[in-house]
Design an enzyme around this catalytic site. Sequence first.
Site, PDB file in Angstrom:
ATOM      1  N   ASP A  51      -0.908 -34.616  64.433  1.00  0.00           N
ATOM      2  CA  ASP A  51      -1.821 -33.492  64.530  1.00  0.00           C
ATOM      3  C   ASP A  51      -0.954 -32.234  64.380  1.00  0.00           C
ATOM      4  O   ASP A  51       0.270 -32.307  64.531  1.00  0.00           O
ATOM      5  CB  ASP A  51      -2.506 -33.529  65.905  1.00  0.00           C
ATOM      6  CG  ASP A  51      -3.330 -32.295  66.159  1.00  0.00           C
ATOM      7  OD1 ASP A  51      -4.105 -31.900  65.268  1.00  0.00           O
ATOM      8  OD2 ASP A  51      -3.208 -31.702  67.252  1.00  0.00           O
ATOM      9  N   LEU A  52      -1.567 -31.112  64.068  1.00  0.00           N
ATOM     10  CA  LEU A  52      -0.784 -29.878  63.868  1.00  0.00           C
ATOM     11  C   LEU A  52      -0.891 -28.932  65.073  1.00  0.00           C
ATOM     12  O   LEU A  52       0.081 -28.707  65.800  1.00  0.00           O
ATOM     13  CB  LEU A  52      -1.278 -29.173  62.597  1.00  0.00           C
ATOM     14  CG  LEU A  52      -0.745 -27.770  62.345  1.00  0.00           C
ATOM     15  CD1 LEU A  52       0.753 -27.805  62.068  1.00  0.00           C
ATOM     16  CD2 LEU A  52      -1.475 -27.127  61.171  1.00  0.00           C
ATOM     17  N   ASP A  53      -2.112 -28.394  65.262  1.00  0.00           N
ATOM     18  CA  ASP A  53      -2.314 -27.355  66.278  1.00  0.00           C
ATOM     19  C   ASP A  53      -2.037 -27.893  67.677  1.00  0.00           C
ATOM     20  O   ASP A  53      -2.715 -28.824  68.126  1.00  0.00           O
ATOM     21  CB  ASP A  53      -3.768 -26.860  66.227  1.00  0.00           C
ATOM     22  CG  ASP A  53      -4.106 -26.204  64.881  1.00  0.00           C
ATOM     23  OD1 ASP A  53      -3.312 -25.367  64.432  1.00  0.00           O
ATOM     24  OD2 ASP A  53      -5.144 -26.548  64.300  1.00  0.00           O
TER      25      ASP A  53
ATOM     26  N   SER B 232      -4.678 -33.172  60.484  1.00  0.00           N
ATOM     27  CA  SER B 232      -5.226 -32.037  61.221  1.00  0.00           C
ATOM     28  C   SER B 232      -6.630 -31.731  60.723  1.00  0.00           C
ATOM     29  O   SER B 232      -6.889 -31.812  59.520  1.00  0.00           O
ATOM     30  CB  SER B 232      -4.336 -30.802  60.994  1.00  0.00           C
ATOM     31  OG  SER B 232      -4.997 -29.649  61.476  1.00  0.00           O
ATOM     32  N   ALA B 233      -7.493 -31.354  61.648  1.00  0.00           N
ATOM     33  CA  ALA B 233      -8.852 -30.953  61.264  1.00  0.00           C
ATOM     34  C   ALA B 233      -8.847 -29.582  60.596  1.00  0.00           C
ATOM     35  O   ALA B 233      -9.850 -29.149  60.033  1.00  0.00           O
ATOM     36  CB  ALA B 233      -9.742 -30.904  62.506  1.00  0.00           C
TER      37      ALA B 233
ATOM     38  N   GLU C 272      -0.869 -36.457  69.254  1.00  0.00           N
ATOM     39  CA  GLU C 272      -2.011 -35.557  69.484  1.00  0.00           C
ATOM     40  C   GLU C 272      -1.891 -34.784  70.791  1.00  0.00           C
ATOM     41  O   GLU C 272      -1.266 -35.257  71.737  1.00  0.00           O
ATOM     42  CB  GLU C 272      -3.289 -36.396  69.590  1.00  0.00           C
ATOM     43  CG  GLU C 272      -4.081 -36.509  68.318  1.00  0.00           C
ATOM     44  CD  GLU C 272      -4.794 -35.215  67.921  1.00  0.00           C
ATOM     45  OE1 GLU C 272      -4.803 -34.256  68.709  1.00  0.00           O
ATOM     46  OE2 GLU C 272      -5.347 -35.168  66.816  1.00  0.00           O
ATOM     47  N   ASP C 273      -2.561 -33.630  70.850  1.00  0.00           N
ATOM     48  CA  ASP C 273      -2.649 -32.893  72.121  1.00  0.00           C
ATOM     49  C   ASP C 273      -4.098 -32.794  72.610  1.00  0.00           C
ATOM     50  O   ASP C 273      -4.341 -32.223  73.665  1.00  0.00           O
ATOM     51  CB  ASP C 273      -2.087 -31.469  71.981  1.00  0.00           C
ATOM     52  CG  ASP C 273      -2.980 -30.599  71.116  1.00  0.00           C
ATOM     53  OD1 ASP C 273      -3.453 -31.083  70.070  1.00  0.00           O
ATOM     54  OD2 ASP C 273      -3.227 -29.446  71.492  1.00  0.00           O
TER      55      ASP C 273
ATOM     56  N   LYS D  98     -10.497 -28.376  71.168  1.00  0.00           N
ATOM     57  CA  LYS D  98      -9.270 -28.807  70.486  1.00  0.00           C
ATOM     58  C   LYS D  98      -9.543 -30.029  69.614  1.00  0.00           C
ATOM     59  O   LYS D  98     -10.160 -30.990  70.073  1.00  0.00           O
ATOM     60  CB  LYS D  98      -8.168 -29.111  71.501  1.00  0.00           C
ATOM     61  CG  LYS D  98      -7.610 -27.849  72.143  1.00  0.00           C
ATOM     62  CD  LYS D  98      -6.413 -28.142  73.017  1.00  0.00           C
ATOM     63  CE  LYS D  98      -5.819 -26.856  73.548  1.00  0.00           C
ATOM     64  NZ  LYS D  98      -4.748 -27.121  74.529  1.00  0.00           N
TER      65      LYS D  98
ATOM     66  N   LYS E 248     -12.608 -35.807  64.235  1.00  0.00           N
ATOM     67  CA  LYS E 248     -12.182 -36.417  65.494  1.00  0.00           C
ATOM     68  C   LYS E 248     -13.319 -36.229  66.503  1.00  0.00           C
ATOM     69  O   LYS E 248     -13.961 -35.189  66.455  1.00  0.00           O
ATOM     70  CB  LYS E 248     -10.912 -35.723  66.012  1.00  0.00           C
ATOM     71  CG  LYS E 248      -9.729 -35.825  65.037  1.00  0.00           C
ATOM     72  CD  LYS E 248      -8.579 -34.922  65.466  1.00  0.00           C
ATOM     73  CE  LYS E 248      -7.516 -34.868  64.375  1.00  0.00           C
ATOM     74  NZ  LYS E 248      -6.407 -33.941  64.657  1.00  0.00           N
TER      75      LYS E 248
ATOM     76  N   THR F 254      -0.408 -23.057  67.486  1.00  0.00           N
ATOM     77  CA  THR F 254      -1.551 -22.364  66.903  1.00  0.00           C
ATOM     78  C   THR F 254      -2.833 -22.621  67.693  1.00  0.00           C
ATOM     79  O   THR F 254      -3.829 -21.926  67.488  1.00  0.00           O
ATOM     80  CB  THR F 254      -1.745 -22.779  65.432  1.00  0.00           C
ATOM     81  OG1 THR F 254      -1.372 -24.149  65.323  1.00  0.00           O
ATOM     82  CG2 THR F 254      -0.907 -21.934  64.504  1.00  0.00           C
TER      83      THR F 254
HETATM   84  C1  BG6 Z   1      -7.970 -28.269  64.775  1.00  0.00           C
HETATM   85  C2  BG6 Z   1      -7.919 -27.370  65.988  1.00  0.00           C
HETATM   86  O1  BG6 Z   1      -6.678 -28.699  64.467  1.00  0.00           O
HETATM   87  O2  BG6 Z   1      -8.509 -27.581  63.647  1.00  0.00           O
HETATM   88  C3  BG6 Z   1      -9.292 -26.755  66.254  1.00  0.00           C
HETATM   89  O3  BG6 Z   1      -7.480 -28.115  67.110  1.00  0.00           O
HETATM   90  C4  BG6 Z   1      -9.799 -26.067  64.984  1.00  0.00           C
HETATM   91  O4  BG6 Z   1      -9.179 -25.846  67.315  1.00  0.00           O
HETATM   92  C5  BG6 Z   1      -9.814 -27.072  63.842  1.00  0.00           C
HETATM   93  O5  BG6 Z   1     -11.094 -25.537  65.205  1.00  0.00           O
HETATM   94  C6  BG6 Z   1     -10.320 -26.476  62.523  1.00  0.00           C
HETATM   95  O6  BG6 Z   1      -9.415 -25.500  62.085  1.00  0.00           O
HETATM   96  P1  BG6 Z   1      -9.692 -24.476  60.901  1.00  0.00           P
HETATM   97  O7  BG6 Z   1      -8.351 -23.817  60.696  1.00  0.00           O
HETATM   98  O8  BG6 Z   1     -10.107 -25.289  59.711  1.00  0.00           O
HETATM   99  O9  BG6 Z   1     -10.743 -23.553  61.360  1.00  0.00           O
HETATM  100 MG    MG Z   2      -4.262 -30.296  68.311  1.00  0.00          MG
END
Ligand code: BG6
Ligand code: MG
Length: 219
Positions: free
Chosen positions: A8-10, A115-116, A170-171, A44, A146, A16
């Site tokens: 996962d990224l964020d 990552s989403a 993941e977090d 998240k 997710k 972020t």
């Molecule tokens: C996830 C985050 O990685 O991405 C969420 O944990 C975020 O908080 C989601 O809403 C979507 O991100 P983005 O950048 O496409 O709006």
């Molecule tokens: Mg995350």
Amino acid sequence: MIKGFIFDLDGVLTDTAEYHYLAWKKLADRLGIQLDRKMNEQLKGISRMDSLDRILAIGNQMDRYTLEEKEKLADEKNEDYKELILEVTPNDLLPGIANLLADLRAKDIRLALASASKNGPVIMERLGIADMFDTVVDPATLAKGKPDPEIFIKGAQQLKLKPIECVGVEDAQAGIESINAAGIFSVGVGTKEMMKEADYAVTSTQELKLEEILKRANQ
Ligand code: BG6
Ligand code: MG
């Protein structure tokens, strides 16, 4: 035998998750909705539109906006978020992540991003780690976000590996659920309470040590 890691990224590679919170908070304030850090935990890992729906639900405003208006609100949040991530540099890798990625590469373990976030590739470039990754799952191609396992299953497929040959990191609770449902060994970063479903949990990225993870995942 573990041959791939799917990240996962964020909140895992970089903080972020905090910028997402600040940008949502700004929008929620404007809409007269009270959003706090505890509620934010439930956002998240969740896609942009799903996050907006949850925020509107918190404020009992589910039926207040048309789809078009909601898209505008989500765009507004994303514009603020994009401003915030302009500040991201390689110094923003969370503690221990640079070492972990270097150790993984030294062992020829393949890397995928799951990552989403549609901003993922830009952030990876800004962090200076885009070239270390073999593949990125495009969140725009997903039927379900997710906690559905689709994103991690795709990550393993893109690495040309079976789920049991991968580790997912993941977090978010929704993220751990997604990894587990994909049949992948889950590593969680966060409080014991939030990460109770993880196969292996640590409280900070600093504690993500490759040998420790492999010892458990390869059991
Ligand atoms: C996830 C985050 O990685 O991405 C969420 O944990 C975020 O908080 C989601 O809403 C979507 O991100 P983005 O950048 O496409 O709006
Ligand atoms: Mg995350």
